[in-house]
Structure formats: structure tokens, C-alpha cells
Design a protein around this motif. Structure first.
Motif, PDB file in Angstrom:
ATOM      1  N   ALA A 211       0.828  -1.208   0.000  1.00  0.00           N
ATOM      2  CA  ALA A 211       0.000   0.000   0.000  1.00  0.00           C
ATOM      3  C   ALA A 211       0.862   1.258   0.000  1.00  0.00           C
ATOM      4  O   ALA A 211       0.563   2.236  -0.708  1.00  0.00           O
ATOM      5  N   SER A 212       1.939   1.244   0.761  1.00  0.00           N
ATOM      6  CA  SER A 212       2.824   2.422   0.819  1.00  0.00           C
ATOM      7  C   SER A 212       3.506   2.673  -0.516  1.00  0.00           C
ATOM      8  O   SER A 212       3.656   3.821  -0.936  1.00  0.00           O
ATOM      9  N   SER A 213       3.905   1.601  -1.196  1.00  0.00           N
ATOM     10  CA  SER A 213       4.568   1.766  -2.481  1.00  0.00           C
ATOM     11  C   SER A 213       3.620   2.345  -3.530  1.00  0.00           C
ATOM     12  O   SER A 213       4.054   2.949  -4.507  1.00  0.00           O
ATOM     13  N   GLN A 214       2.308   2.172  -3.317  1.00  0.00           N
ATOM     14  CA  GLN A 214       1.308   2.724  -4.230  1.00  0.00           C
ATOM     15  C   GLN A 214       0.717   4.038  -3.708  1.00  0.00           C
ATOM     16  O   GLN A 214      -0.253   4.538  -4.264  1.00  0.00           O
ATOM     17  N   GLN A 215       1.320   4.558  -2.612  1.00  0.00           N
ATOM     18  CA  GLN A 215       0.868   5.797  -1.977  1.00  0.00           C
ATOM     19  C   GLN A 215      -0.586   5.708  -1.515  1.00  0.00           C
ATOM     20  O   GLN A 215      -1.306   6.707  -1.501  1.00  0.00           O
ATOM     21  N   ARG A 216      -0.989   4.531  -1.097  1.00  0.00           N
ATOM     22  CA  ARG A 216      -2.338   4.343  -0.542  1.00  0.00           C
ATOM     23  C   ARG A 216      -2.206   4.326   0.981  1.00  0.00           C
ATOM     24  O   ARG A 216      -2.352   3.304   1.643  1.00  0.00           O
ATOM     25  N   MET A 217      -1.947   5.509   1.512  1.00  0.00           N
ATOM     26  CA  MET A 217      -1.659   5.620   2.936  1.00  0.00           C
ATOM     27  C   MET A 217      -2.850   5.258   3.830  1.00  0.00           C
ATOM     28  O   MET A 217      -2.651   4.696   4.911  1.00  0.00           O
ATOM     29  N   PRO A 218      -4.097   5.550   3.454  1.00  0.00           N
ATOM     30  CA  PRO A 218      -5.203   5.112   4.321  1.00  0.00           C
ATOM     31  C   PRO A 218      -5.226   3.596   4.540  1.00  0.00           C
ATOM     32  O   PRO A 218      -5.502   3.124   5.646  1.00  0.00           O
ATOM     33  N   LEU A 219      -4.909   2.845   3.492  1.00  0.00           N
ATOM     34  CA  LEU A 219      -4.866   1.388   3.625  1.00  0.00           C
ATOM     35  C   LEU A 219      -3.704   0.950   4.501  1.00  0.00           C
ATOM     36  O   LEU A 219      -3.840   0.027   5.315  1.00  0.00           O
ATOM     37  N   ALA A 220      -2.561   1.621   4.355  1.00  0.00           N
ATOM     38  CA  ALA A 220      -1.412   1.304   5.208  1.00  0.00           C
ATOM     39  C   ALA A 220      -1.733   1.598   6.673  1.00  0.00           C
ATOM     40  O   ALA A 220      -1.394   0.819   7.565  1.00  0.00           O
ATOM     41  N   PHE A 221      -2.401   2.722   6.928  1.00  0.00           N
ATOM     42  CA  PHE A 221      -2.781   3.066   8.299  1.00  0.00           C
ATOM     43  C   PHE A 221      -3.816   2.083   8.841  1.00  0.00           C
ATOM     44  O   PHE A 221      -3.827   1.793  10.044  1.00  0.00           O
ATOM     45  N   ALA A 222      -4.686   1.572   7.977  1.00  0.00           N
ATOM     46  CA  ALA A 222      -5.647   0.557   8.410  1.00  0.00           C
ATOM     47  C   ALA A 222      -4.919  -0.689   8.913  1.00  0.00           C
ATOM     48  O   ALA A 222      -5.325  -1.313   9.904  1.00  0.00           O
ATOM     49  N   GLY A 223      -3.832  -1.046   8.233  1.00  0.00           N
ATOM     50  CA  GLY A 223      -3.011  -2.155   8.700  1.00  0.00           C
ATOM     51  C   GLY A 223      -2.390  -1.874  10.059  1.00  0.00           C
ATOM     52  O   GLY A 223      -2.350  -2.754  10.933  1.00  0.00           O
ATOM     53  N   LEU A 224      -1.934  -0.646  10.255  1.00  0.00           N
ATOM     54  CA  LEU A 224      -1.379  -0.263  11.556  1.00  0.00           C
ATOM     55  C   LEU A 224      -2.414  -0.383  12.663  1.00  0.00           C
ATOM     56  O   LEU A 224      -2.116  -0.836  13.772  1.00  0.00           O
ATOM     57  N   VAL A 225      -3.634   0.037  12.362  1.00  0.00           N
ATOM     58  CA  VAL A 225      -4.709  -0.045  13.353  1.00  0.00           C
ATOM     59  C   VAL A 225      -4.979  -1.495  13.741  1.00  0.00           C
ATOM     60  O   VAL A 225      -5.157  -1.821  14.923  1.00  0.00           O
ATOM     61  N   LEU A 226      -4.981  -2.391  12.760  1.00  0.00           N
ATOM     62  CA  LEU A 226      -5.215  -3.804  13.049  1.00  0.00           C
ATOM     63  C   LEU A 226      -4.106  -4.397  13.920  1.00  0.00           C
ATOM     64  O   LEU A 226      -4.378  -5.148  14.862  1.00  0.00           O
ATOM     65  N   ILE A 227      -2.867  -4.049  13.606  1.00  0.00           N
ATOM     66  CA  ILE A 227      -1.741  -4.534  14.415  1.00  0.00           C
ATOM     67  C   ILE A 227      -1.868  -4.034  15.854  1.00  0.00           C
ATOM     68  O   ILE A 227      -1.689  -4.794  16.819  1.00  0.00           O
ATOM     69  N   SER A 228      -2.183  -2.759  16.012  1.00  0.00           N
ATOM     70  CA  SER A 228      -2.347  -2.193  17.355  1.00  0.00           C
ATOM     71  C   SER A 228      -3.479  -2.878  18.101  1.00  0.00           C
ATOM     72  O   SER A 228      -3.353  -3.183  19.301  1.00  0.00           O
ATOM     73  N   ALA A 229      -4.581  -3.138  17.403  1.00  0.00           N
ATOM     74  CA  ALA A 229      -5.728  -3.777  18.051  1.00  0.00           C
ATOM     75  C   ALA A 229      -5.378  -5.191  18.518  1.00  0.00           C
ATOM     76  O   ALA A 229      -5.746  -5.596  19.635  1.00  0.00           O
ATOM     77  N   MET A 230      -4.667  -5.951  17.694  1.00  0.00           N
ATOM     78  CA  MET A 230      -4.293  -7.311  18.085  1.00  0.00           C
ATOM     79  C   MET A 230      -3.330  -7.292  19.271  1.00  0.00           C
ATOM     80  O   MET A 230      -3.469  -8.097  20.204  1.00  0.00           O
ATOM     81  N   ALA A 231      -2.359  -6.392  19.243  1.00  0.00           N
ATOM     82  CA  ALA A 231      -1.400  -6.301  20.350  1.00  0.00           C
ATOM     83  C   ALA A 231      -2.095  -5.890  21.645  1.00  0.00           C
ATOM     84  O   ALA A 231      -1.828  -6.453  22.716  1.00  0.00           O
ATOM     85  N   MET A 232      -3.029  -4.929  21.554  1.00  0.00           N
ATOM     86  CA  MET A 232      -3.764  -4.494  22.743  1.00  0.00           C
ATOM     87  C   MET A 232      -4.643  -5.608  23.287  1.00  0.00           C
ATOM     88  O   MET A 232      -4.758  -5.789  24.512  1.00  0.00           O
ATOM     89  N   ALA A 233      -5.260  -6.376  22.398  1.00  0.00           N
ATOM     90  CA  ALA A 233      -6.115  -7.478  22.843  1.00  0.00           C
ATOM     91  C   ALA A 233      -5.307  -8.529  23.600  1.00  0.00           C
ATOM     92  O   ALA A 233      -5.739  -9.025  24.659  1.00  0.00           O
ATOM     93  N   MET A 234      -4.140  -8.881  23.079  1.00  0.00           N
ATOM     94  CA  MET A 234      -3.304  -9.866  23.759  1.00  0.00           C
ATOM     95  C   MET A 234      -2.761  -9.324  25.073  1.00  0.00           C
ATOM     96  O   MET A 234      -2.657 -10.055  26.062  1.00  0.00           O
ATOM     97  N   TYR A 235      -2.424  -8.036  25.092  1.00  0.00           N
ATOM     98  CA  TYR A 235      -1.971  -7.391  26.331  1.00  0.00           C
ATOM     99  C   TYR A 235      -3.054  -7.494  27.404  1.00  0.00           C
ATOM    100  O   TYR A 235      -2.784  -7.844  28.555  1.00  0.00           O
ATOM    101  N   GLU A 236      -4.295  -7.181  27.032  1.00  0.00           N
ATOM    102  CA  GLU A 236      -5.398  -7.237  27.986  1.00  0.00           C
ATOM    103  C   GLU A 236      -5.670  -8.666  28.435  1.00  0.00           C
ATOM    104  O   GLU A 236      -6.049  -8.908  29.587  1.00  0.00           O
ATOM    105  N   LEU A 237      -5.500  -9.631  27.527  1.00  0.00           N
ATOM    106  CA  LEU A 237      -5.686 -11.031  27.905  1.00  0.00           C
ATOM    107  C   LEU A 237      -4.701 -11.442  28.983  1.00  0.00           C
ATOM    108  O   LEU A 237      -5.093 -12.059  29.995  1.00  0.00           O
ATOM    109  N   PHE A 238      -3.431 -11.089  28.811  1.00  0.00           N
ATOM    110  CA  PHE A 238      -2.432 -11.433  29.828  1.00  0.00           C
ATOM    111  C   PHE A 238      -2.663 -10.660  31.124  1.00  0.00           C
ATOM    112  O   PHE A 238      -2.407 -11.180  32.214  1.00  0.00           O
TER     113      PHE A 238
END
Length: 256
Positions: A211-238
Motif C-alpha cells: 500500500a505504501s509503495s502505491q501511496q495508498r496511505m489510508p490502507l497502510a494506516f488501516a493495517g497499523l490499526v489492526l496490528i495495534s488492536a491485536m497487540a492491545m487485545a493480547m496485552y489485555e488477555l495477559f
């Protein structure tokens, strides 16, 4: 008291919503182009439009991260037990581990690609290499800081060194262990995404790179949001598991 508890419970949500509103206002007010810095609304639109490939990539990243993280738990606990239970092992191994941990993992990924090729191998190994150190250090710290007076009393009562480590040292290390898991899981996601961006053919990191190579930054940021959400979910689980298995170590927070 009840009002204070409700404020504490909802404060993260309130801060997040305020940050999103401010973010949207700044992007809209200054007319910032989406290929430079997308707004939350533009990112949300990408979620709706590309939800299938986004969640497919997120699932791939998640289980690759869990594989590497699982290996890091096994290796980290074993090394931590060895280092924390032996002064000789602590002196011999700890400086070497600190030196290895200081090596930038981005510099290791190309080596892993040469050894294991492009695909899942570098992702799993990078997640492991970046996350086992906190687990090792915390387990070793929990064992090595066992009070000498307590150990002396147990020895007088007939306990052997092994009994002290297993029956007292390891339970005492549980709060350290859970603290390390909460740190290590976030690092594991970082390692997986780093490997996917450098040497992957799937996953969130690969999607963000494309997405970044195609300058589709909203899609790249959507990926960042998903990574953050998964990390936060696992953090809360522990955090949840820690709260329900080591309550004895947090007496001061029981009244809150």
C-alpha cells in the motif's frame, strides 16, 4: 467512589475518541492530502472497502506471531530459570544476551532470508528473537532476587536448593513472568511485521508495504490499526490472566 471507578474504566475510550476527533479536525482543517496523512474517516473507509484482505492478512500475521511468541516463552522460561538459579550461568550468559539483544533485528532479517527463504520462516524467527529477551530477564530476576533470609529459613527446615526454586522461586516469579509477557507480545508483533515488510509474501506487513509503495496511505494506516488492536487485545488477555492468578502479589490493588 463509584464515579471514580467509572471514570477510570472509561478514561481510555474517552481519550481515544478525543484524539480521533482532534486528528480528524487537523487533517480536514489544514487540507492534508490522504497520501501524506490520512484522516480517521478515510482509514475507516478503507476498512469497509478492503475488510476481507485486511482481516485475512491480519489472521496470517496473528498466527505467525503466536508461533514465534510461543517459542519465545519456552526458550525464555528455560534460559531465565538457568540464569536465575545459577550465579555462574548469570555471570557467563547474561552479558552475551544483552549484547545479542542490542543487535537491530532489522539487520538480522536479511540473514534469515538467506537461511530460510522468503515466507513464514523469517517472520516466526524474528518474532521469537525480539520477544524472548524480556521473558528471560524477568524470570531470571524473579529467581535471582529471592530473599537470602527466606532461603536460609527454608534450608534450615530441610528444603533443598531445587525445592526452594520450584516451590518458592517460580511462584514468586509469576508477576515478573506476566509483566514480561505483556511486553514481549507487543514486541513479537513488531518483529513479525518487520519481517513481513522486508521478506514476506503475505500478512499485514506485506500489505502495508504494498500500500505504501502505491501511496495508498489510508490502507497502510488501516493495517497499523489492526496490528495495534491485536497487540492491545493480547496485552489485555495477559493482564486478565495475571489479575486472576497472582492476586496475592497485588494486595494493594484489591480495594480498587
Amino acid at each position: 467512589m463509584k464515579l471514580t471507578r467509572n471514570m477510570e474504566r472509561w478514561s481510555p475510550v474517552i481519550v481515544l475518541l478525543a484524539a480521533l476527533v482532534l486528528w480528524q479536525v487537523i487533517v480536514t482543517g489544514f487540507g492534508i492530502a490522504e497520501y501524506i496523512f490520512p484522516s480517521p474517516w478515510q482509514i475507516a473507509q478503507q476498512f469497509v472497502e478492503f475488510k476481507a484482505p485486511l482481516f485475512e492478512a491480519a489472521w496470517k500475521t496473528f498466527w505467525v506471531t503466536m508461533l514465534g511468541f510461543g517459542i519465545s516463552i519456552v526458550v525464555g522460561v528455560m534460559l531465565g530459570f538457568l540464569i536465575g538459579s545459577s550465579r555462574l550461568a548469570y555471570t557467563a550468559l547474561y552479558p552475551l544476551m544483552v549484547g545479542f539483544n542490542a543487535v537491530p533485528k532489522a539487520a538480522i532479517v536479511p540473514i534469515l532470508v538467506v537461511w530460510f527463504g522468503i515466507g513464514l520462516g523469517p517472520g516466526i524467527l524474528t518474532a521469537f528473537l525480539i520477544s524472548f529477551f524480556p521473558i528471560t530477564v524477568n524470570i531470571a530476576t524473579g529467581l535471582a532476587t529471592l530473599e537470602p533470609e527466606l532461603e536460609d529459613v527454608l534450608r534450615v527446615l530441610g528444603a533443598r536448593r531445587w525445592d526452594v526454586l520450584i516451590k518458592v522461586g517460580l511462584p514468586r516469579s509469576l508477576p515478573y513472568f506476566y509483566a514480561s509477557l505483556k511486553v514481549a507480545i507487543t514486541l513479537a508483533f513488531v518483529g513479525t511485521v518487520l519481517a513481513e515488510m522486508t521478506a514476506g509474501d503475505s500478512g499485514i506487513g506485506y500489505l502495508m508495504q504494498s500500500a505504501s509503495s502505491q501511496q495508498r496511505m489510508p490502507l497502510a494506516f488501516a493495517g497499523l490499526v489492526l496490528i495495534s488492536a491485536m497487540a492491545m487485545a493480547m496485552y489485555e488477555l495477559f493482564s486478565y490472566i495475571e489479575k486472576h492468578t497472582t492476586g496475592w502479589a497485588h494486595r494493594g490493588s484489591q480495594g480498587h
